[in-house]
Design an enzyme around this catalytic site. Structure first.
Site, mmCIF file in Angstrom:
data_model
loop_
_atom_site.group_PDB
_atom_site.id
_atom_site.type_symbol
_atom_site.label_atom_id
_atom_site.label_comp_id
_atom_site.label_asym_id
_atom_site.label_seq_id
_atom_site.Cartn_x
_atom_site.Cartn_y
_atom_site.Cartn_z
ATOM 1 N N LYS A 1 6.528 -2.000 1.959
ATOM 2 C CA LYS A 1 5.329 -1.396 2.567
ATOM 3 C C LYS A 1 4.153 -2.360 2.421
ATOM 4 O O LYS A 1 3.237 -2.162 1.616
ATOM 5 C CB LYS A 1 5.025 -0.025 1.943
ATOM 6 C CG LYS A 1 4.124 0.839 2.839
ATOM 7 C CD LYS A 1 4.166 2.286 2.441
ATOM 8 C CE LYS A 1 3.099 3.134 3.104
ATOM 9 N NZ LYS A 1 3.191 3.216 4.567
ATOM 10 N N LEU B 1 10.970 1.115 7.164
ATOM 11 C CA LEU B 1 10.400 1.597 5.917
ATOM 12 C C LEU B 1 11.109 2.906 5.563
ATOM 13 O O LEU B 1 11.271 3.788 6.411
ATOM 14 C CB LEU B 1 8.902 1.855 6.074
ATOM 15 C CG LEU B 1 8.249 2.247 4.745
ATOM 16 C CD1 LEU B 1 8.090 1.024 3.860
ATOM 17 C CD2 LEU B 1 6.920 2.924 4.964
ATOM 18 N N TYR C 1 0.828 -1.200 0.000
ATOM 19 C CA TYR C 1 0.000 0.000 0.000
ATOM 20 C C TYR C 1 0.863 1.251 0.000
ATOM 21 O O TYR C 1 2.076 1.180 0.205
ATOM 22 C CB TYR C 1 -0.953 -0.009 1.205
ATOM 23 C CG TYR C 1 -0.310 0.303 2.542
ATOM 24 C CD1 TYR C 1 0.541 -0.611 3.164
ATOM 25 C CD2 TYR C 1 -0.530 1.526 3.172
ATOM 26 C CE1 TYR C 1 1.143 -0.317 4.372
ATOM 27 C CE2 TYR C 1 0.067 1.815 4.395
ATOM 28 C CZ TYR C 1 0.893 0.898 4.985
ATOM 29 O OH TYR C 1 1.493 1.193 6.174
ATOM 30 N N GLU D 1 12.230 2.088 14.267
ATOM 31 C CA GLU D 1 11.305 3.146 13.846
ATOM 32 C C GLU D 1 10.036 3.033 14.683
ATOM 33 O O GLU D 1 9.893 2.128 15.494
ATOM 34 C CB GLU D 1 10.978 3.008 12.353
ATOM 35 C CG GLU D 1 10.293 1.691 12.022
ATOM 36 C CD GLU D 1 9.932 1.504 10.553
ATOM 37 O OE1 GLU D 1 9.837 2.502 9.818
ATOM 38 O OE2 GLU D 1 9.713 0.346 10.156
HETATM 39 N N1 PLP Z 1 7.529 3.567 9.055
HETATM 40 C C1 PLP Z 1 6.412 2.827 8.994
HETATM 41 C C2 PLP Z 1 6.397 1.468 9.606
HETATM 42 C C3 PLP Z 1 5.270 3.341 8.352
HETATM 43 O O1 PLP Z 1 4.150 2.594 8.276
HETATM 44 C C4 PLP Z 1 5.312 4.647 7.793
HETATM 45 C C5 PLP Z 1 4.140 5.222 7.125
HETATM 46 O O2 PLP Z 1 3.068 4.706 7.123
HETATM 47 C C6 PLP Z 1 6.498 5.381 7.892
HETATM 48 C C7 PLP Z 1 7.589 4.802 8.522
HETATM 49 C C8 PLP Z 1 6.604 6.751 7.309
HETATM 50 O O3 PLP Z 1 6.591 6.702 5.896
HETATM 51 P P1 PLP Z 1 6.095 7.930 5.028
HETATM 52 O O4 PLP Z 1 6.912 9.112 5.451
HETATM 53 O O5 PLP Z 1 6.370 7.521 3.629
HETATM 54 O O6 PLP Z 1 4.650 8.124 5.318
#
Ligand code: PLP
Length: 265
Positions: free
Chosen positions: A129, A187, A15, A162
């Site tokens: 993701k 991610l 997603y 994270e």
């Molecule tokens: N880390 C995880 C596990 C996430 O699910 C997300 C976003 O949903 C992020 C980091 C941040 O990613 P982004 O800045 O692309 O929204």
């Protein structure tokens, strides 16, 4: 949604969440690039070309009357009789939705938020993701029940990977901004990338490496980033204040820079 959709039965899909600000999609290109990477890692063919997908985004935004909010996109491997191995004849299933939503409470930006820390119990491909988010769901719920905004996950080496839906950052005692390199344990956030661009442009000191829970506790400042959280100062970790317990000056400058970026495209 088909009862035998593999996203539903196996979490076999990916997603993206893209912010809509003033009617435009923020950082659409890096979101599409990450989508293609996630799809390729799971060997799911793209359901349509990027030009068509961009049209679908715009039409979905238009029909839902979304000026400020998000676009959600999900691609699963498709529907097929249940079997763990890839089906021979499944077509990827695409869902795109859009909804109005408010930015995070402005108070969170001004006053900062609290995080708790929890063991990172996820798999070794957090760079994909994937829609399989149960550990993230459990972690976020634990944060909510503790009265915190987010849970920062700690790996077996004692390093913070994270948040459950955000990337984690600190500012060290010598004023270096630090975040983990985009390895398989996190991610690679699109917001993370945008904030890194601001850091480089403004010439702030920057170190990309894993940092420990101890380092986070001793940090001068901390913050988190994501598409929906934007950039929020972290002022408490497990109940203990970060620095003087107020949002740090560098965090606030980067937040301003990021908000300007979302409005500038
Ligand atoms: N880390 C995880 C596990 C996430 O699910 C997300 C976003 O949903 C992020 C980091 C941040 O990613 P982004 O800045 O692309 O929204």
């Amino acid at each position: 949604m088909h009862i035998e959709d593999r996203g539903y039965q196996f979490g076999d899909g990916v997603y993206e969440v893209i912010a809509v600000v003033g009617g435009h999609l923020v950082d659409e290109a890096p979101h599409l690039a990450r989508l293609h990477r996630s799809l390729a890692e799971l060997r799911i063919p793209p359901p349509m070309g990027d030009a068509a997908l961009k049209l679908v985004f715009r039409e979905t935004i238009r029909r839902n009357g979304v000026d400020n909010g998000i676009v959600y996109l999900q691609v699963t491997r498709g529907a097929a009789p249940r079997d763990h191995a890839f089906p021979k004849a499944a077509k990827p299933v695409l869902v795109v939705t859009s909804r109005r939503s408010r930015v995070p409470n402005p108070r969170f930006g001004r006053e900062g938020i609290a995080v708790i820390t929890i063991p990172d119990i996820r798999w070794q491909r957090c760079d994909i993701k994937s829609v399989a988010l149960v550990p993230n769901v459990l972690g976020k719920q634990q944060a909510r029940e503790a009265g915190a905004y987010e849970a920062w996950q700690v790996d077996r080496d004692g390093n913070i990977t994270e948040g459950t839906s955000t990337n984690a950052w600190i500012v060290t005692g010598d004023d270096a901004v630090m975040t983990r390199a985009a390895d398989n344990a996190i991610l690679n956030g699109v917001t993370r990338g945008a904030v890194l661009d601001i850091i480089r442009r403004e010439g702030y000191r920057f170190v990309e490496r894993p940092f420990s829970l101890e380092e986070a506790r001793a940090a001068r400042e901390a913050f988190l980033t994501s598409t929906t959280a934007e950039l929020l100062p972290v002022v408490r970790i497990d109940g203990a204040p970060v620095g003087d317990g107020k949002p740090g000056p560098l965090s606030l400058k980067l937040r301003e820079g990021y908000l300007a970026h979302t409005m500038s495209e």
